[in-house]
Design an enzyme around this catalytic site. Sequence first.
Site, PDB file in Angstrom:
ATOM      1  CB  CYS C 146      -1.130  -0.308   1.211  1.00 20.65           C
ATOM      2  SG  CYS C 146      -0.124  -0.183   2.662  1.00 20.65           S
ATOM      3  CE1 TYR C 147       2.443   4.191   5.266  1.00 23.90           C
ATOM      4  CE2 TYR C 147       3.229   2.545   5.995  1.00 23.90           C
ATOM      5  CZ  TYR C 147       2.904   2.907   6.336  1.00 23.90           C
ATOM      6  OH  TYR C 147       1.753   3.473   7.296  1.00 23.90           O
TER       7      TYR C 147
END
Lengths: 342, 342, 342, 342
Positions: C146-147
């Site tokens: 996600c990051y």
Amino acid sequence: MSVTVAVAGASGYAGGEVLRLLLGHPDVEIGALTGGSNAGETLGVLQPHLGPLADRVLEPTTPDTLAGHDVVVLGLPHGQSGPLAAQLGDQTVVIDCGADYRLEDPRLWEQFYGGDHAGSWPYGLPELPGQRERLRGATRIAVPGCYPTVSTLATVPAVAAGLVEPDVVVVAASGTSGAGKAAKPHLLGSEVMGNASAYGVGGVHRHTPEIIQNLSRVVGGDVSVSFTPTLVPMSRGILATCSAPLRGGVSAADARAAYEKAYADEPFVRVLPEGQWPQTQSVLGSNAVHVQVTVDEAARRLVAVGVVDNLAKGTGGAAVQCLNLALGLDETTGLTTVGLAP
Amino acid sequence: MSVTVAVAGASGYAGGEVLRLLLGHPDVEIGALTGGSNAGETLGVLQPHLGPLADRVLEPTTPDTLAGHDVVVLGLPHGQSGPLAAQLGDQTVVIDCGADYRLEDPRLWEQFYGGDHAGSWPYGLPELPGQRERLRGATRIAVPGCYPTVSTLATVPAVAAGLVEPDVVVVAASGTSGAGKAAKPHLLGSEVMGNASAYGVGGVHRHTPEIIQNLSRVVGGDVSVSFTPTLVPMSRGILATCSAPLRGGVSAADARAAYEKAYADEPFVRVLPEGQWPQTQSVLGSNAVHVQVTVDEAARRLVAVGVVDNLAKGTGGAAVQCLNLALGLDETTGLTTVGLAP
Amino acid sequence: MSVTVAVAGASGYAGGEVLRLLLGHPDVEIGALTGGSNAGETLGVLQPHLGPLADRVLEPTTPDTLAGHDVVVLGLPHGQSGPLAAQLGDQTVVIDCGADYRLEDPRLWEQFYGGDHAGSWPYGLPELPGQRERLRGATRIAVPGCYPTVSTLATVPAVAAGLVEPDVVVVAASGTSGAGKAAKPHLLGSEVMGNASAYGVGGVHRHTPEIIQNLSRVVGGDVSVSFTPTLVPMSRGILATCSAPLRGGVSAADARAAYEKAYADEPFVRVLPEGQWPQTQSVLGSNAVHVQVTVDEAARRLVAVGVVDNLAKGTGGAAVQCLNLALGLDETTGLTTVGLAP
Amino acid sequence: MSVTVAVAGASGYAGGEVLRLLLGHPDVEIGALTGGSNAGETLGVLQPHLGPLADRVLEPTTPDTLAGHDVVVLGLPHGQSGPLAAQLGDQTVVIDCGADYRLEDPRLWEQFYGGDHAGSWPYGLPELPGQRERLRGATRIAVPGCYPTVSTLATVPAVAAGLVEPDVVVVAASGTSGAGKAAKPHLLGSEVMGNASAYGVGGVHRHTPEIIQNLSRVVGGDVSVSFTPTLVPMSRGILATCSAPLRGGVSAADARAAYEKAYADEPFVRVLPEGQWPQTQSVLGSNAVHVQVTVDEAARRLVAVGVVDNLAKGTGGAAVQCLNLALGLDETTGLTTVGLAP
């Protein structure tokens, strides 16, 4: 088939939610978007989550800008829908997310809202016994208030089946979006985060007579409702805890049976499995209503809990559901029962 | 004068709150800090907000580590205080933040908690009529549960003055810290943020018999309580909405007068000015209880709302208040009525 | 056409989000749902928001239960996808939401994750230059972290156009769902509400090498990335603030032009109008990425900000987007760019 | 000794926090409380958490109402303190929580705030090297901004010791109370809950020159600061992530040693034990600053993180700390390092 829909009050929470849902509706073309003081502004700034409409500019909310659409959805402060609707053509389907046409009794309107009573339109809660048929093909529909939607649906099976005395206590916890987008100090994030508060206590909240109207219709007689709304730190969602004195030897099993029967064929209302209690997160962004019921043997009360997303099934989702019924579409078109969790 | 205080369960929320308050108490020296599975760990890691105690290492929770203090405060899971307290000297003041000694009726203990009933100690709610005197100089005190504290205080003036039928409905919204620090999936931040949920519905929550016990004592007879706890997205705070059927011609003014009279001399309970309703943020971190009351004329019910910080006045603050009474100190020493807002 | 999809890890957040999206996907039939310790439990209890799947019972996560589907989506803790995927047929499309196949360099895998490196699969970020073509028709796809998704997309146009030195600082604020559903004390609601914290500081977070890998591929050389993740009180969403030293006379207009050009044809990435900065709420539940860029003239740095829903475009939405590409469907099928706000 | 203190702007967040702290200050008597448009209103309604002052009525903010006090604390919008302070007697200690007297360079004032520069007063950050002595006995003090307080304290030891290039990147996540109590739509609870957003990106936030001024003073030369503020869903607290390019062979141990040395004698700044990273909850309501530092070996940057309660040490706590210094009291009187958690 493609239906054109105009939305008045497109910069507010109700209007924004209607648009969010209409963007996923396969049979709808979004027409004019209007605003009050926001007219002339760009929707992308006012509602940055509605990406596909980002370049749309709000027009003023007038009969002219709203004319020529198959459907007009009104998301306006109460008192503004009445005069406007009177100038929209009879063939146009008008769906009012505001309060103007919800109450049938002019005296209650004057007591709780003040000013002249605009009248009453078919009440957009298809799950109320007998109500769905009144909405099919209707050209004027009053979308219910958010608290009345969940409070009514969590209580109707019990009062309709005569399981309880018609003497209902409702305490509801709501997210803050129900209070709208007008900037008021007590609704600032700093004030509402980490904070729970009560308001409108003692039967003075405007949704009280609407709940009473719904339950009275079902019971066919007088109903007493003590309604207390509370504000809790979340944007969306209402959790309504409803109770009433049990009649005779009613058991928890009786109660569950009545609820399961009442909602067996409803596409949006789900009676949770025994022992599982509703939470608002499960219905976030969806048109679902989750309910559960039990009996407090010691206190001899039936206790039912319901949840709803106040902006979705509580406002914008109900508007789309009513639009579907008005136009003869499948009632669930463009709507989901799947919530956004966690 | 300096009193030595040991805290058992120093890694939990109750223990942490007791320590937070004791660090600001002018007459107290903090002695042994003990933990269960956390014994051997450093408090600075477990409770990073307690800066001045950061280097303290938790000892095991045993009679030996707790011996030799003037006061022992217990912040343990229910069922653990009983066996431990029996091994602490009679001269030691023991203040139990857990449930073991709250209920007087062994059958209710067994029904709601299971296992053997440890007994009952003076109940640490000084604001209950006649109760303060029982706590002065006491060497064993049972701190009330958080829900019972606020539910009782919001209801007592009405039932004591006979304004209502002893048939009370309480719906309370609580922050999550009341559920403790044990990691359970449904208490994860992702699950509780943006979410409101009901639990323990139907009279099964363990705090129900405690509320009944309190109100029955005041009424001098049977009381029915329908209690529904709900969880809302905040760490601390309880908002309790309480209502009961009005007797005779009781007015809102009568109700207010009864509440103002009942709490006129209480240092921690404040009846808000007419029209102002309680919010939990106002009492955050403080020992204050805010209450308000009115009458729903249409539904013929009295409605009272109370707020409390569940960890402060609802647990740790009450423990310190009781400690003050037990030791003959000013009851308000080390406590404040000023909340942390916004 | 209807494609059968099995989901392994259906009780977790990644699996739940994949299912939420698949329930709205017109071309998909949901097949086996599997769990680890939750096998045998009912999905309605584990994921109460997935109403239509409430009665489904989780099967154990084995090659047998997953066999016979067109697509298998894996939402498993890292280290578990590798052994499992090796036993799934080559014709089966396998989409791994975990980390096992993201990193190309075995040494980096060992350094950041430990254990044996499973290998690397086509990296499921179609917006990375040249990457979309590698995903069309692929039968093995590694969904990005996600990051890395938001950090990469907020930075690539600047580094690809050579506007900045390849020396990037990323500070990202994430909702808690990125940490998964395993109950850990520091993820309790009481701990995360009203709280912001940093973790994995100093380049030790496992997503660091993945961001570096993405940017290095684009730059065609070494890239330095200082990445600091922080946890903020919300369930979903990541806000990544990225900056790097400007080269030569690059202006804010140059920067905007590069971003607008880079994403002109991307269905899910939107460069906001000048002056409007991203907020996570706008992309909640959607597959949209919002980015904005400017230049700090005094500090001579380019600053870009991106937002993404970590569970949607950051995990489950990316999985569905990859599924569409793998199967030759329109890339946007079943996905939306409309966020759930407010 | 008892000192009389008047608070101008008592209805705002800064004024409310000053009052919250002064209510626990043993040497202070609270005098006149003034407001702008709120003059004439009762504090109990405006600040319901300040129970002991509930009956106080706000006076207008004029030199007359503020005259005759030993200390006047100003919590006013920027631009209002200057004209008012000029009319307060030289013997009166005036402590300005606003921005008017923070910046020394008139050109920076004009660039970032506009209008005439009021001048500069001793800067109320005693932890800045050499600054404490300038505050003892001072009669005019400018309380620092919230972001500058934490950003400066998290960075100073590194730049002062020459461990890094004077080229700092700060990304800070703030609670919403820093934006004040004026009702603006984007600060509504519905907008900020579940939402993280960036604003003032690119060096345009008004706190940027203040951070630069602080670091330049310490370095004795030019410093570059790229500052990005972000808003996250909590009422209070700032988490500042600061980094800068490492010089030479500086190790994590060198960095820790520099921080521990710099703050060894500071009563309010705590360098956390190695491996423990700051969280805002730990300093909630307190005057504590928690910092931690490490080195990113791969990116060759020093990364430091600091937390502060923006209203406490970030505003009102700093004002009380400065008041103590101005009056020759113990600097910590009435202040705590114990945060309100969870």
